[in-house]
Design a protein around this motif. Structure first.
Motif, short mmCIF file in Angstrom:
data_model
loop_
_atom_site.label_atom_id
_atom_site.label_comp_id
_atom_site.label_asym_id
_atom_site.label_seq_id
_atom_site.Cartn_x
_atom_site.Cartn_y
_atom_site.Cartn_z
N ILE A 64 0.84 -1.20 0.00
CA ILE A 64 0.00 0.00 0.00
C ILE A 64 0.88 1.25 0.00
N LYS A 65 0.30 2.34 -0.48
CA LYS A 65 0.99 3.63 -0.42
C LYS A 65 0.25 4.48 0.61
N LEU A 66 0.99 4.94 1.60
CA LEU A 66 0.40 5.71 2.68
C LEU A 66 0.17 7.16 2.26
N VAL A 92 0.80 6.90 9.95
CA VAL A 92 -0.05 6.13 10.85
C VAL A 92 0.82 5.26 11.76
N ALA A 93 0.27 4.94 12.93
CA ALA A 93 0.99 4.07 13.86
C ALA A 93 -0.02 3.23 14.63
N GLY A 94 0.37 2.01 14.92
CA GLY A 94 -0.45 1.11 15.71
C GLY A 94 0.43 0.44 16.75
N ASP A 102 4.80 -3.02 2.69
CA ASP A 102 4.15 -4.32 2.58
C ASP A 102 3.53 -4.62 3.94
N ALA A 103 2.24 -4.34 4.07
CA ALA A 103 1.54 -4.49 5.35
C ALA A 103 0.72 -5.77 5.35
N PRO A 104 0.44 -6.31 6.55
CA PRO A 104 -0.45 -7.47 6.62
C PRO A 104 -1.81 -7.12 6.01
N ASP A 147 -7.84 -2.14 6.39
CA ASP A 147 -8.36 -1.14 7.33
C ASP A 147 -7.85 0.26 6.99
N LEU A 148 -6.56 0.38 6.65
CA LEU A 148 -5.99 1.68 6.31
C LEU A 148 -6.59 2.23 5.01
#
Length: 64
Positions: free
Chosen positions: A3-5, A9-11, A23-25, A31-32
């Motif tokens: 994804i391209k932000l 963001v932070a979790g 490369d996010a889960p 969700d993002l």
């Protein structure tokens, strides 16, 4: 999922900077994207577009 932000963001398990491609889960990426914080990367968009089914023309009805 890549994804391209659009925003930073932070979790609890991640922190991503704005304008980065990561490369996010799958669950976090979706969700993002739903939240408007990210968009699918170009490679992911191509994959998503290829998965879309094409419409089929309706068959003409027989007149009796």
């Amino acid at each position: 999922m890549q994804i391209k932000l659009l925003t930073s963001v932070a979790g609890t398990d991640y922190a991503y900077a704005s304008d980065s491609v990561v490369d996010a889960p799958e669950e976090i990426a979706r969700d993002l994207i739903r939240g408007g914080h990210a968009i699918p990367s170009e490679s992911e968009l191509k994959t998503l577009i290829e998965d879309i089914e094409t419409a089929v023309k309706k068959q003409k009805r027989e007149k009796r």
